[in-house]
Scaffold this active site. Structure first.
Site, PDB file in Angstrom:
ATOM      1  N   LYS A 219     -24.615  16.548  -8.559  1.00 44.87           N
ATOM      2  CA  LYS A 219     -25.574  15.741  -9.293  1.00 44.87           C
ATOM      3  C   LYS A 219     -26.662  16.649  -9.876  1.00 44.87           C
ATOM      4  O   LYS A 219     -27.270  17.439  -9.155  1.00 44.87           O
ATOM      5  CB  LYS A 219     -26.210  14.700  -8.369  1.00 44.87           C
ATOM      6  CG  LYS A 219     -25.238  13.635  -7.872  1.00 44.87           C
ATOM      7  CD  LYS A 219     -24.783  12.713  -8.998  1.00 44.87           C
ATOM      8  CE  LYS A 219     -23.985  11.543  -8.461  1.00 44.87           C
ATOM      9  NZ  LYS A 219     -23.568  10.610  -9.526  1.00 44.87           N
ATOM     10  N   ASP A 246     -22.502  16.031 -12.953  1.00 40.00           N
ATOM     11  CA  ASP A 246     -22.842  14.650 -13.306  1.00 40.00           C
ATOM     12  C   ASP A 246     -24.349  14.554 -13.494  1.00 40.00           C
ATOM     13  O   ASP A 246     -25.110  14.613 -12.533  1.00 40.00           O
ATOM     14  CB  ASP A 246     -22.389  13.686 -12.205  1.00 40.00           C
ATOM     15  CG  ASP A 246     -22.616  12.229 -12.595  1.00 40.00           C
ATOM     16  OD1 ASP A 246     -23.077  11.976 -13.728  1.00 40.00           O
ATOM     17  OD2 ASP A 246     -22.307  11.340 -11.770  1.00 40.00           O
ATOM     18  N   GLU A 274     -20.078  14.979 -16.732  1.00 39.93           N
ATOM     19  CA  GLU A 274     -20.144  13.519 -16.763  1.00 39.93           C
ATOM     20  C   GLU A 274     -21.516  13.035 -17.227  1.00 39.93           C
ATOM     21  O   GLU A 274     -22.549  13.499 -16.729  1.00 39.93           O
ATOM     22  CB  GLU A 274     -19.839  12.983 -15.364  1.00 39.93           C
ATOM     23  CG  GLU A 274     -19.608  11.500 -15.282  1.00 39.93           C
ATOM     24  CD  GLU A 274     -19.292  11.048 -13.872  1.00 39.93           C
ATOM     25  OE1 GLU A 274     -19.371   9.831 -13.627  1.00 39.93           O
ATOM     26  OE2 GLU A 274     -18.969  11.891 -13.006  1.00 39.93           O
ATOM     27  N   ASP A 303     -19.785   7.597 -18.644  1.00 44.23           N
ATOM     28  CA  ASP A 303     -19.901   6.711 -17.494  1.00 44.23           C
ATOM     29  C   ASP A 303     -20.864   5.575 -17.825  1.00 44.23           C
ATOM     30  O   ASP A 303     -20.452   4.479 -18.199  1.00 44.23           O
ATOM     31  CB  ASP A 303     -20.369   7.490 -16.267  1.00 44.23           C
ATOM     32  CG  ASP A 303     -20.509   6.609 -15.029  1.00 44.23           C
ATOM     33  OD1 ASP A 303     -20.167   5.416 -15.089  1.00 44.23           O
ATOM     34  OD2 ASP A 303     -20.967   7.115 -13.987  1.00 44.23           O
ATOM     35  N   LYS A 327     -15.300   2.230 -13.442  1.00 43.17           N
ATOM     36  CA  LYS A 327     -15.929   1.735 -12.218  1.00 43.17           C
ATOM     37  C   LYS A 327     -15.822   0.215 -12.230  1.00 43.17           C
ATOM     38  O   LYS A 327     -16.319  -0.435 -13.153  1.00 43.17           O
ATOM     39  CB  LYS A 327     -17.395   2.167 -12.132  1.00 43.17           C
ATOM     40  CG  LYS A 327     -17.573   3.667 -11.913  1.00 43.17           C
ATOM     41  CD  LYS A 327     -19.038   4.046 -11.801  1.00 43.17           C
ATOM     42  CE  LYS A 327     -19.202   5.544 -11.552  1.00 43.17           C
ATOM     43  NZ  LYS A 327     -20.630   5.952 -11.533  1.00 43.17           N
TER      44      LYS A 327
END
Length: 420
Positions: A219, A246, A274, A303, A327
């Site tokens: 992250k 991400d 991402e 995303d 998701k």
């Protein structure tokens, strides 16, 4: 959304089954002596699409409850910080006694619902299910979609859909991974290192390396220089790992490209970047995607920018990303299946991910990905970050590998009274 354009497994003996007079199965009308025969016949004969039209669902009980689970450590990303899971669990029971389980995850700044809203809407949906007449699976899921429309209630819709579909799969004695196509019964996930100090990141990387994880998802997005320091620390601790970055919308397009340039100088090439920019920065997303691919050979995933089928169509049309992160909590189960179908036809690569979830929601997503196949990136790790596991049964975990058994439906369940 009652007619979904996909067929996970072939209707080998559909004509024979139709002629038997049992196509429209009232959940409370199959006698004990007929249950095994009917279930086996459905399992071998009908695709999910056909079950949408032919399996009649009769709901006997339905309820939503809070599902609160502590994390091992705080989970920090560019846009939020969690100290524990505060989701909603949903239990559905059919008139034949078969139960299904669902979970509506709540992630601030990502899902539209907070826990109180999610619980209220889940129980409104459960009351609707209990009062509904028996109807086809497709009709019921379509009604759920109308009751909980769009992104506003996507996580709740997903949880209710999960529970209903799990109950149906359980009724026909079929594990969900077979229900969705049966391509595989295993997946291998990455594992996430949240935004932490370089020392903490190094310690986590060493721990995950010993557990067998080859792909680390880092992250980033709050502080560019700090992100680089953390990457260097992880690289030193786990020199042979594969990276996913991400940013959770945290960078500008220029910052995202700067990160890739610095990594290139370190001779580090992530396999995926991402959501580098804000969800509404379509131009920035497209710019990063073009530069990342042409200059560094890095794929970019959408995303947060992908919250509907229309979003995916726009991404494909304008070539704004290489990968779509599916998701279930963003778009619901049926929405996810529609997007998967479209993305494959459009030549986009697929990633399966989730919010911060227990093995209920994460297991459902894993069953779906294993059963359908075709997912290039698997990011279903958050149950491994929880201090407790409230789910009994379910998939088997060996390091990064999840194995889905032949237990019917999801295979996992909650001790309902323990979360009252």
């Amino acid at each position: 959304m009652g007619s979904v354009n996909f067929s996970p497994f072939p209707p080998n003996n559909l004509h024979q089954f139709q002629s038997s007079g049992r196509v429209m199965m009232m959940a409370n009308s199959v006698t004990t002596s007929d249950t095994t025969t009917a279930a086996a016949c459905v399992k071998s004969s009908l695709s999910f699409k056909n079950l949408m039209e032919t399996f009649t669902v009769d709901i006997h009980r339905a309820e939503g409850r809070q599902l609160n689970v502590p994390l091992i450590a705080p989970f920090t990303i560019a846009t939020s910080r969690l100290n524990g899971v505060e989701n909603v669990a949903i239990r559905v029971e059919l008139s034949n006694g078969c139960c299904g389980w669902g979970e509506s995850p709540v992630l601030p700044f990502v899902t539209a619902e907070d826990q109180n809203t999610a619980l209220t809407k889940a129980n409104e949906a459960c009351e609707f299910l209990k009062k509904s007449q028996a109807m086809s699976l497709g009709h019921l899921l379509n009604d759920i979609g109308q009751l909980l429309p769009g992104h506003q209630f996507a996580s709740v819709r997903a949880g209710v859909e999960m529970a209903v579909i799990d109950a149906v799969a359980t009724s026909i004695s079929t594990p969900l991974w077979r229900f969705f196509g049966g391509v595989s019964n295993t997946i291998t996930t990455d594992i996430t290192i949240p935004i932490v100090s370089p020392a903490e990141a190094s310690e986590l990387a060493s721990k995950y390396y010993k557990q067998g994880f080859k792909t680390l998802k880092l992250k980033v997005g709050k502080d560019l220089n700090a992100d680089i320091e953390v990457l260097q620390a992880i690289r030193n601790a786990h020199p042979h790992c594969v990276f996913i970055l991400d940013a959770n919308e945290g960078y500008t397009s220029s910052e995202a490209i700067q990160v890739l340039e610095k990594l290139h100088e370190m001779e580090v090439t992530p396999i995926l970047f991402e959501q580098p920019v804000h969800r509404d920065d379509w131009e920035g997303l497209g710019h990063v995607t073009r530069v990342a691919k042409s200059k560094f050979g890095v794929s970019v995933a959408a995303d947060e920018s992908c919250r509907s089928l229309d979003d995916v169509k726009e991404i494909a049309k304008r070539k704004l990303a290489d990968v779509i992160n599916i998701k279930v909590a963003k778009v619901g189960v049926l929405g996810a299946l529609e997007i998967i179908d479209f993305a494959k036809a459009a030549g986009l690569d697929l990633m399966i991910g989730g919010m911060v979830e227990t093995r209920l929601a994460m297991g459902f997503a894993g069953h779906l990905a294993a059963g359908l196949g075709g997912f290039k990136f698997i990011d279903l790790d958050t149950p491994l970050l929880l201090a407790e596991d409230p789910v009994f049964g379910g998939y088997e975990v060996t390091g990064p590998t999840y194995k889905f058994t032949n237990a019917r439906g999801h295979g996992g369940f909650l001790h309902w009274d323990n979360i009252a």
